[in-house]
Motif scaffolding. Structure first.
Motif, short mmCIF file in Angstrom:
data_model
loop_
_atom_site.label_atom_id
_atom_site.label_comp_id
_atom_site.label_asym_id
_atom_site.label_seq_id
_atom_site.Cartn_x
_atom_site.Cartn_y
_atom_site.Cartn_z
N PRO A 4 0.86 -1.08 0.06
CA PRO A 4 0.03 0.02 -0.09
C PRO A 4 1.02 1.25 0.02
CG PRO A 4 -0.85 -1.51 1.88
CD PRO A 4 0.52 -2.11 1.06
N CYS A 5 0.30 2.44 -0.68
CA CYS A 5 1.04 3.57 -0.73
C CYS A 5 -0.07 4.99 -0.47
CB CYS A 5 1.89 3.80 -1.79
SG CYS A 5 1.00 3.90 -3.44
N VAL A 6 0.76 5.88 -0.33
CA VAL A 6 0.02 7.24 -0.18
C VAL A 6 0.59 8.17 -1.27
CG1 VAL A 6 -0.93 9.10 1.05
CG2 VAL A 6 -0.53 6.95 2.09
N GLN A 7 -0.02 8.76 -2.15
CA GLN A 7 0.45 9.82 -3.07
C GLN A 7 -0.12 11.18 -2.80
OE1 GLN A 7 2.91 9.06 -5.40
NE2 GLN A 7 2.79 7.00 -4.83
N ASP A 8 0.68 12.05 -2.56
CA ASP A 8 0.31 13.43 -2.36
C ASP A 8 1.21 14.40 -3.15
OD1 ASP A 8 -1.29 15.34 -0.67
OD2 ASP A 8 0.61 15.63 0.67
N SER A 9 0.72 15.69 -3.17
CA SER A 9 1.23 16.83 -3.91
C SER A 9 2.09 16.85 -5.03
CB SER A 9 2.20 17.51 -2.83
OG SER A 9 3.26 16.91 -2.64
N ASP A 10 3.50 16.77 -5.33
CA ASP A 10 4.02 16.89 -6.48
C ASP A 10 3.87 15.40 -7.27
OD1 ASP A 10 4.88 19.23 -5.88
OD2 ASP A 10 7.07 18.41 -5.24
N PHE A 12 1.07 14.69 -8.35
CA PHE A 12 -0.08 15.09 -9.27
C PHE A 12 0.44 16.16 -10.21
CE2 PHE A 12 -1.95 14.18 -5.11
CZ PHE A 12 -2.39 12.89 -5.33
N TYR A 13 1.51 16.50 -10.09
CA TYR A 13 2.17 17.47 -11.06
C TYR A 13 3.04 17.12 -12.16
CZ TYR A 13 -0.36 21.08 -8.18
OH TYR A 13 -1.15 21.63 -7.48
N SER A 14 3.27 15.78 -12.16
CA SER A 14 4.54 15.39 -13.19
C SER A 14 3.98 15.50 -14.50
CB SER A 14 4.47 13.84 -12.79
OG SER A 14 3.42 13.01 -13.37
N SER A 15 4.82 15.22 -15.47
CA SER A 15 4.84 15.63 -16.86
C SER A 15 3.97 14.54 -17.66
CB SER A 15 5.98 16.11 -17.51
OG SER A 15 6.78 15.35 -17.36
N GLU A 16 3.97 13.56 -16.96
CA GLU A 16 3.42 12.14 -17.46
C GLU A 16 2.20 11.78 -16.63
OE1 GLU A 16 4.59 10.72 -20.45
OE2 GLU A 16 5.81 12.30 -20.43
N PRO A 17 1.38 10.83 -17.17
CA PRO A 17 0.38 10.40 -16.32
C PRO A 17 0.85 9.61 -15.33
CG PRO A 17 -0.39 9.99 -18.64
CD PRO A 17 1.15 10.46 -18.64
N PRO A 18 0.25 9.17 -14.12
CA PRO A 18 0.91 8.47 -12.79
C PRO A 18 0.84 7.34 -13.11
CG PRO A 18 -0.62 10.49 -12.08
CD PRO A 18 -0.93 10.21 -13.61
N ASP A 19 2.25 6.50 -13.50
CA ASP A 19 2.23 5.19 -13.89
C ASP A 19 1.67 4.21 -12.60
OD1 ASP A 19 3.42 5.49 -16.22
OD2 ASP A 19 5.36 5.33 -15.53
N PHE A 20 1.92 4.92 -11.49
CA PHE A 20 1.39 3.79 -10.28
C PHE A 20 -0.11 3.68 -10.29
CE2 PHE A 20 1.38 8.35 -8.65
CZ PHE A 20 -0.15 8.42 -8.22
N LEU A 21 -0.79 4.47 -10.99
CA LEU A 21 -2.33 4.16 -11.25
C LEU A 21 -2.68 3.04 -12.02
CD1 LEU A 21 -3.78 7.71 -11.42
CD2 LEU A 21 -3.84 6.33 -9.40
N GLU A 35 -4.59 20.33 -7.11
CA GLU A 35 -3.73 18.97 -7.55
C GLU A 35 -4.72 18.14 -8.16
OE1 GLU A 35 -0.85 19.01 -3.72
OE2 GLU A 35 -2.55 17.97 -3.54
N PHE A 36 -6.12 18.23 -7.78
CA PHE A 36 -6.85 17.17 -8.46
C PHE A 36 -7.25 17.63 -9.74
CE2 PHE A 36 -11.41 15.62 -8.80
CZ PHE A 36 -11.33 14.35 -9.11
N VAL A 37 -7.41 18.91 -10.14
CA VAL A 37 -7.29 19.26 -11.59
C VAL A 37 -6.30 18.84 -12.25
CG1 VAL A 37 -7.21 21.44 -12.98
CG2 VAL A 37 -8.72 21.47 -11.09
#
Length: 163
Positions: A4-10, A12-21, A35-37
């Protein structure tokens, strides 16, 4: 992916779609509206203003959770909104936490929340239970702050410990 992990703040601003999802379903995401936007845009769900995301938060959380089953989304705000669509379920389950105060609208309070969720995950809580429990403790602790304009992350942690 099984840890399990928690993802917060930065995250959500990466230049690529988050791979972890794509590979991680034991994940709790804790964005605030801005950040949600960014997360919605990076994941190809749509481009929204912060105002649109706030006024359409229920529909957008449902849309996000439908796109990423098994991922817990905790959208911070005046009323915390937690969403999850189980991988074998048809609908998104929503949980609302109205107990927070404006004392939590400070830099660092979200970090305390993310740390609390991570702590509960380390204690073998399932991600949804960790998000709900941490959100409630976080909010209830804020109601004990002597003044809402000067709450620091350290004083918030002390208030959580006193619950």
């Amino acid at each position: 992916p099984e840890i399990p992990c928690v993802q917060d703040s930065d995250a959500f601003y990466s230049s690529e779609p988050p791979d972890f999802l794509q590979v991680h379903t034991n994940c709790v995401l804790t964005p605030h509206p801005k950040e949600f936007v960014s997360l919605l845009d990076k994941c190809g769900i749509g481009s929204y203003s912060v105002a649109e995301a706030v006024s359409n938060r229920i529909d957008l959380v449902k849309k996000f959770c439908s796109e990423f089953p098994g991922v817990v989304l905790l959208l911070k705000g005046s009323v915390v909104l937690i969403g999850l669509k189980g991988s074998m379920e048809q609908q998104v389950h929503l949980y609302f936490n109205p107990y927070g105060t404006n004392a939590l609208a400070k830099g660092g309070s979200g970090d305390v929340l993310a740390g609390m969720i991570a702590s509960l995950l380390a204690q073998q809580y399932v991600p949804l239970d960790a998000a709900i429990s941490a959100s409630l403790a976080h909010a209830l602790a804020s109601t004990h702050a002597p003044c809402d304009f000067a709450l620091t992350p350290f004083s918030l942690m002390k208030l959580v410990a006193e619950l």
